[in-house]
Design a protein around this motif. Structure first.
Motif, short mmCIF file in Angstrom:
data_model
loop_
_atom_site.label_atom_id
_atom_site.label_comp_id
_atom_site.label_asym_id
_atom_site.label_seq_id
_atom_site.Cartn_x
_atom_site.Cartn_y
_atom_site.Cartn_z
N TYR A 98 0.85 -1.19 0.00
CA TYR A 98 0.00 0.00 0.00
C TYR A 98 0.89 1.24 0.00
N LEU A 99 0.29 2.36 -0.34
CA LEU A 99 1.00 3.63 -0.34
C LEU A 99 0.63 4.42 0.91
N THR A 100 1.64 4.99 1.55
CA THR A 100 1.38 5.95 2.61
C THR A 100 1.27 7.32 1.95
N LYS A 101 0.95 8.33 2.73
CA LYS A 101 0.87 9.68 2.18
C LYS A 101 2.21 10.10 1.60
N GLU A 102 3.30 9.76 2.27
CA GLU A 102 4.63 10.10 1.78
C GLU A 102 4.95 9.34 0.49
N ASP A 103 4.59 8.05 0.43
CA ASP A 103 4.78 7.26 -0.79
C ASP A 103 4.02 7.89 -1.94
N LEU A 104 2.79 8.28 -1.67
CA LEU A 104 1.95 8.87 -2.70
C LEU A 104 2.53 10.20 -3.17
N MET A 142 -5.06 12.47 -0.74
CA MET A 142 -4.93 11.35 0.21
C MET A 142 -6.25 11.09 0.91
N LYS A 143 -6.93 12.13 1.33
CA LYS A 143 -8.22 11.96 2.01
C LYS A 143 -9.23 11.28 1.10
N ASP A 144 -9.25 11.67 -0.17
CA ASP A 144 -10.18 11.06 -1.13
C ASP A 144 -9.86 9.59 -1.37
N LEU A 145 -8.57 9.25 -1.42
CA LEU A 145 -8.17 7.89 -1.75
C LEU A 145 -8.19 6.95 -0.55
N ASP A 146 -7.98 7.47 0.64
CA ASP A 146 -7.89 6.66 1.85
C ASP A 146 -9.30 6.38 2.39
N GLN A 147 -9.98 5.47 1.73
CA GLN A 147 -11.38 5.16 2.05
C GLN A 147 -11.57 4.68 3.49
N CYS A 148 -10.63 3.89 4.00
CA CYS A 148 -10.75 3.32 5.35
C CYS A 148 -10.22 4.25 6.44
N ARG A 149 -9.63 5.37 6.03
CA ARG A 149 -9.05 6.34 6.97
C ARG A 149 -7.97 5.70 7.85
N ASP A 150 -7.17 4.83 7.23
CA ASP A 150 -6.11 4.16 7.97
C ASP A 150 -4.71 4.59 7.50
N GLY A 151 -4.65 5.63 6.64
CA GLY A 151 -3.37 6.11 6.16
C GLY A 151 -2.77 5.26 5.06
N LYS A 152 -3.59 4.40 4.45
CA LYS A 152 -3.11 3.49 3.42
C LYS A 152 -3.92 3.64 2.14
N VAL A 153 -3.22 3.63 1.02
CA VAL A 153 -3.87 3.67 -0.29
C VAL A 153 -3.50 2.38 -1.01
N GLY A 154 -4.51 1.54 -1.27
CA GLY A 154 -4.30 0.29 -1.97
C GLY A 154 -4.30 0.50 -3.48
N PHE A 155 -4.07 -0.60 -4.19
CA PHE A 155 -3.97 -0.51 -5.64
C PHE A 155 -5.28 -0.04 -6.27
N GLN A 156 -6.41 -0.49 -5.77
CA GLN A 156 -7.69 -0.10 -6.35
C GLN A 156 -7.90 1.42 -6.25
N SER A 157 -7.56 1.99 -5.12
CA SER A 157 -7.68 3.44 -4.96
C SER A 157 -6.67 4.17 -5.84
N PHE A 158 -5.46 3.61 -5.93
CA PHE A 158 -4.44 4.18 -6.82
C PHE A 158 -4.95 4.18 -8.25
N PHE A 159 -5.58 3.09 -8.66
CA PHE A 159 -6.12 3.00 -10.02
C PHE A 159 -7.21 4.05 -10.23
N SER A 160 -8.01 4.32 -9.21
CA SER A 160 -9.03 5.37 -9.29
C SER A 160 -8.38 6.73 -9.51
N ASP A 198 -2.97 16.61 0.55
CA ASP A 198 -3.81 16.20 1.68
C ASP A 198 -5.20 15.81 1.20
N LYS A 199 -5.75 16.58 0.28
CA LYS A 199 -7.09 16.30 -0.24
C LYS A 199 -7.11 15.03 -1.07
#
Length: 87
Positions: free
Chosen positions: A25-31, A56-74, A53-54
Motif C-alpha cells: 500500500y501507499l502511505t501519504k509520503e509514498d503517494l 490522500m483523504k479522497d483515496l484513503d477510504q478506510c481512513r487508515d493512512g493506506k492507499v491500496g492498488f484499487q484506490s491508486f487505479f481510481s 492532503d485532499k
C-alpha cells in the motif's frame, strides 16, 4: 507480445509496487513521492497547497493512512479524465 493496453496495465502495477514496496500500500509520503516522480506537472500546477492532503483523504477510504492498488487505479482514472478534459 502484450498489447499497448496490457503494457499500460503492467506499467501501472509496476509503478504502484515500486512506491508501495513489500507493504502493498501507499502511505501519504509514498503517494507524494509517486506524484512528484510520475506526475510532476500535476503538482507543479496545483495552486492549492493542501492538494496532496485532499488527494490522500479522497483515496484513503478506510481512513487508515493506506492507499491500496484499487484506490491508486481510481486516481489514475481521475487524472486521465481530467487530462482529456483539459486537452
Amino acid at each position: 507480445m502484450p498489447s499497448q493496453m496490457e503494457h499500460a496495465m503492467e506499467t501501472m502495477m509496476f509503478t504502484f509496487h515500486k512506491f508501495a514496496g513489500d507493504k502493498g500500500y501507499l502511505t501519504k509520503e509514498d503517494l507524494r513521492l509517486l506524484m512528484e516522480k510520475e506526475f510532476p506537472g500535476f503538482l507543479e500546477n496545483q495552486k492549492d497547497p493542501l492538494a496532496m492532503d485532499k488527494i490522500m483523504k479522497d483515496l484513503d477510504q478506510c481512513r487508515d493512512g493506506k492507499v491500496g492498488f484499487q484506490s491508486f487505479f481510481s486516481l489514475i482514472a481521475g487524472l486521465t479524465v481530467a487530462h482529456k478534459t483539459i486537452s
